[in-house]
Design an enzyme around this catalytic site. Structure first.
Site, PDB file in Angstrom:
ATOM      1  N   LYS A 185       0.910  -1.123  -0.008  1.00 23.31           N
ATOM      2  CA  LYS A 185      -0.169   0.047  -0.087  1.00 23.31           C
ATOM      3  C   LYS A 185       0.781   1.373   0.039  1.00 23.31           C
ATOM      4  O   LYS A 185       0.546   2.607  -0.256  1.00 23.31           O
ATOM      5  CB  LYS A 185      -1.166   0.141   1.356  1.00 23.31           C
ATOM      6  CG  LYS A 185      -2.153  -1.123   1.132  1.00 23.31           C
ATOM      7  CD  LYS A 185      -2.952  -1.012   2.242  1.00 23.31           C
ATOM      8  CE  LYS A 185      -4.162  -2.009   1.846  1.00 23.31           C
ATOM      9  NZ  LYS A 185      -3.702  -3.381   2.354  1.00 23.31           N
TER      10      LYS A 185
HETATM   11  C1  LIG Z   1      -4.513  -4.501   1.895  1.00 23.20           C
HETATM   12  C2  LIG Z   1      -3.744  -5.527   1.832  1.00 23.20           C
HETATM   13  C3  LIG Z   1      -4.173  -6.634   0.958  1.00 23.20           C
HETATM   14  C4  LIG Z   1      -5.485  -6.537   0.177  1.00 23.20           C
HETATM   15  O1  LIG Z   1      -5.570  -5.621  -0.854  1.00 23.20           O
HETATM   16  P1  LIG Z   1      -6.818  -5.008  -1.301  1.00 23.20           P
HETATM   17  O2  LIG Z   1      -6.421  -4.084  -2.388  1.00 23.20           O
HETATM   18  O3  LIG Z   1      -7.590  -4.584  -0.450  1.00 23.20           O
HETATM   19  O4  LIG Z   1      -7.629  -6.175  -1.822  1.00 23.20           O
HETATM   20  C5  LIG Z   1      -3.569  -7.722   0.662  1.00 23.20           C
HETATM   21  N1  LIG Z   1      -2.557  -8.131   1.503  1.00 23.20           N
HETATM   22  C6  LIG Z   1      -2.023  -7.107   2.343  1.00 23.20           C
HETATM   23  C7  LIG Z   1      -0.878  -7.239   3.187  1.00 23.20           C
HETATM   24  C8  LIG Z   1      -2.477  -5.913   2.610  1.00 23.20           C
HETATM   25  O5  LIG Z   1      -2.126  -4.985   3.263  1.00 23.20           O
END
Ligand SMILES: *Cc1c(COP(=O)(O)O)cnc(C)c1O
Length: 430
Positions: free
Chosen positions: A107
């Site tokens: 993210k």
């Molecule tokens: C947020 C997150 C996800 C999921 O991603 P989305 O875009 O919400 O589907 C998967 N793995 C990790 C480590 C995350 O932080």
């Protein structure tokens, strides 16, 4: 590029407005008015273009007229300043490691892109904006770090108490400055509900400018398409069909990949891999969307009962279920299966996966059973150290703490408890 609300009851708006608002006044998610196509030759050039050049070409149509070229270039230079290595594990399977950024979660890219865009839009303003975000784990840390010290921007993060890992909690509660953490006795869905309520509270929006940094924000969502381009940038040409397995929670990441495919990236199939929060796997079986409350798992950043970005995937396919099925499969896995996958990856490949990446790996394996002649990439979305307890007890091994993590380990956690929406509103107004 203009953006429209998926609820179709708000006027179309610019990238700037869409970023500042986060969600449309009618409660809908913003979606680009048209899907641009990559220029002819772009895909063939991927291998020799730099990540920055790739980012510029892919993102320009979405921000044109709102972020001048040199500003976009400055933002992307900061966003893409770490590696996104593709690790070949043999047997036609690779792990795309998205966790080498400042908070070691994928993210980081979206959060930084959004923070820098918002910082640019508010550069000459005497007004302030409050970024309100609910996190099931990794969003909080990435957003907090991305926005730390950006003037004119306050950040308020809600997280479910006791349901995020110790390191995740430290990453969002130890920064100080313009970052405030609120802990909620409840689930991620409870946090999300409170955030949604704040956005539709007209009394509140008359007093403060609120925006969201959840993956519903276009500035967080869109840059994630770069992962898929950067994977192709590194992939040797095998001539095999390419499939991506994406560990999914709110379905923003995979939706960005599917957007890149629509723009011309040659991906043959996507696999949405989930933990037992299986609303989308069930949907792909029955074509009935029937969200359930979320269940806590060891891959807690995906503990989402009603994934907010799934409506964008449906929009991309014009609500055509049969068409969607040609491009998307979705499988759900238990914690037990996830641990087994972590063990076998470690034993057979010497690879330490975090629980989210392991879910992605499982989805890929399952798909490849019936499609053996494919080139499979699973996204490794968090560094295993962020789920230290699970990794330790599953693999019986220690992982050294990287510097980004060591930095937060002995800082004091500071957060404020909030019980319900009224307390959140009062906090925002105080
Ligand atoms: C947020 C997150 C996800 C999921 O991603 P989305 O875009 O919400 O589907 C998967 N793995 C990790 C480590 C995350 O932080």
């Amino acid at each position: 590029m203009k953006y429209y609300s998926l609820n179709k009851r708000s006027p179309n708006t610019s990238f700037r407005e869409a970023v500042i608002r986060g969600i449309a006044p009618d409660g809908g998610l913003y979606f680009p008015e048209h899907i641009p196509e990559f220029r002819p030759g772009f895909i063939k050039d991927l291998g020799r273009l730099s990540p920055l050049e790739i980012g510029m070409e892919a993102m320009t149509p979405f921000v044109e007229g709102e972020l001048p070229g040199e500003v976009l270039e400055g933002i992307l230079t900061k966003v893409l300043d770490f590696e996104f290595p593709l690790v070949n594990l043999g047997g036609g399977i690779s792990s795309l490691e998205l966790f080498h950024g400042p908070t070691m979660a994928f993210k980081d890219v979206g959060a930084r892109f959004m923070a820098l865009s918002l910082g640019y839009f508010y550069r000459n303003s005497d007004k302030e904006v409050t970024v309100l975000v609910a996190t099931s784990g990794d969003t909080g840390g990435a957003v907090a770090k991305g926005f730390l010290g950006v003037t004119g921007v306050n950040v308020v993060i809600l997280y479910p108490e006791g349901k995020v890992s110790d390191i995740q909690e430290r990453q969002l509660t130890t920064l100080g400055q313009n970052i405030k953490a609120l802990r909620v006795k409840g689930t991620f869905d409870d946090c999300q509900r409170m955030v949604k309520k704040a956005f539709t509270d007209e009394n509140l929006s008359r007093k403060i400018q609120l925006t969201s940094a959840n993956s519903i924000n276009v500035a967080r969502w869109l840059p994630q398409m770069l992962y898929y381009l950067l994977a192709c940038h590194q992939l040797p040409h095998t001539g095999k069909k390419l499939v991506f397995s994406v560990p999914s929670g709110n379905f923003g990441n995979i939706c960005a990949g599917m957007l890149a495919q629509r723009m011309g990236l040659p991906v043959s199939h996507f696999i949405a891999s989930t933990n037992v929060n299986d609303t989308v796997p069930r949907y792909m079986q029955t074509s009935e969307y029937d969200p359930h409350p979320s269940t806590a798992t060891i891959s807690n950043a995906m503990d989402v009962g009603d994934p907010s970005n799934f409506v964008r995937i449906l929009e991309l396919y014009g609500q055509d279920f049969e068409e969607l099925k040609k491009h998307l499969s979705s499988y759900s896995f238990s914690d037990k299966e996830t641990r087994e996958a972590m063990k076998s990856l470690y034993r057979d490949n010497g690879y330490v996966a975090d629980p989210h990446g392991a879910v992605g790996y499982l989805g890929l394996k399952k798909y490849m059973q019936s499609h053996p002649d494919t080139e499979g990439v699973f996204l490794e979305t968090a560094h295993p150290v962020k789920f230290l307890d699970v990794v330790r007890e599953t693999l019986n091994t220690e992982i050294p703490l990287p510097p980004q993590i060591r930095e937060v380990m002995d800082k004091e956690k500071v957060s404020t408890p909030v019980k319900g929406y009224e307390e959140l509103r009062d906090f925002l107004l105080s």
